[in-house]
Write an enzyme that holds these catalytic residues in place. Structure first.
Site: not given
Ligand code: LER
Ligand code: MN
Length: 270
Positions: A248, A152
């Site tokens: 998220e 990520e």
């Protein structure tokens, strides 16, 4: 595309029975909002009664979309990029625990904040080399377990390396493991990517993507800020992405309201 949301299970502080109760609550509540899965942010996956979790997952027809590993750095201070070899080793050992849990629950393992931040003893070049060598070891464990790792890119305020999609993709190609995929987070995309080119660039990279995080420009629920989710999700969809998008965000005013508002907003687009 499938929809999930991030939650912890407090497995370090609770009994396995209480963890199962929390997971049951999450499955029941999220199922009622037509979620397909839960992304688990964990600290000690080995403390979880994995058989119990698999039974619950199956009985509610809910998947565990991915496992967040960032608390390994935040709580234990272990990271893949640390300048001290024993600390990197600890981080890799922790990744192995997540991989075991992911193998049993058919999930994936996120490589985000677990990369760590360098201190004055190190520098960006050394940190990158340490990340690369640690990541190669993690990939070989992941390959043996048939588990996907998700790299990520994270914004510059939270981490010191690999802020953009293109830098991360370069690393993924350099490592060359088919078990290493890209995780694109809309919040980091908003902060780091060039708005003129990002949509065209996204089309080119969709086939490297294994997971998506969604948060709006204020890191609150999608739909509460001004990130262009319609364009973002449309590009993913029309270029063949059919896996999870996972909420998220800052869970305010509450996890329950974020889950409800996000699902209502995203179901109009997905
Ligand atoms: C941190 O900003 C983040 O987006 C997490 O997914 C990293 O593990
Ligand atoms: Mn993220």
């Amino acid at each position: 595309m499938l929809l999930s949301i991030v939650s912890g299970l407090e497995e370090s502080k609770s009994s396995p029975n209480d963890v199962n109760k929390k997971f049951t609550y999450l499955c029941r509540y999220l199922k009622s909002l037509s979620y397909d899965g839960i992304e688990l942010s964990l600290l000690e996956p080995e403390k979880i009664d994995v058989k119990g979790i698999i039974e619950l997952q199956n009985s509610y027809d809910m998947r565990i979309s991915a496992l967040g590993t960032g608390s390994t750095f935040i709580r234990f201070g272990y990271s893949l990029g640390d300048h001290r070899e024993p600390i990197r080793k600890k981080a890799i050992e922790r990744v192995e625990k997540y991989i075991e849990f992911a193998r049993e629950t058919q999930s994936k393992v996120i490589i985000g904040l677990i990369r760590g931040r360098y201190k004055h003893e190190s520098n960006p070049q050394k940190e990158r080399l340490n990340i690369i060598s640690s990541l190669k070891e993690c990939c070989s464990i992941a390959e043996n377990s048939d588990v996907q790792l998700l790299f990520e890119p994270i914004n510059r305020f939270e981490i010191d390396s690999y802020h953009t999609i293109s830098e991360s993709l370069k690393l993924i190609k350099e490592i060359g493991s088919s078990n290493l995929k890209l995780l694109i987070d809309s919040y980091h995309t908003h902060l780091e990517e060039d708005p003129v080119y990002i949509w065209e660039y996204l089309k080119e990279v969709v086939h490297y993507v294994g997971h998506i995080h969604l948060a709006d420009t204020t890191r609150r629920a999608p739909g509460s800020g001004h990130f262009d989710f319609k364009t973002f999700l449309n590009i993913l969809k029309t270029h063949g992405y059919s896996e999870f998008v996972s909420i998220e965000t800052i869970m305010k005013p509450s996890f329950e309201l974020v889950a409800k508002n996000s699902s209502e907003y995203l179901r109009q687009i997905l």
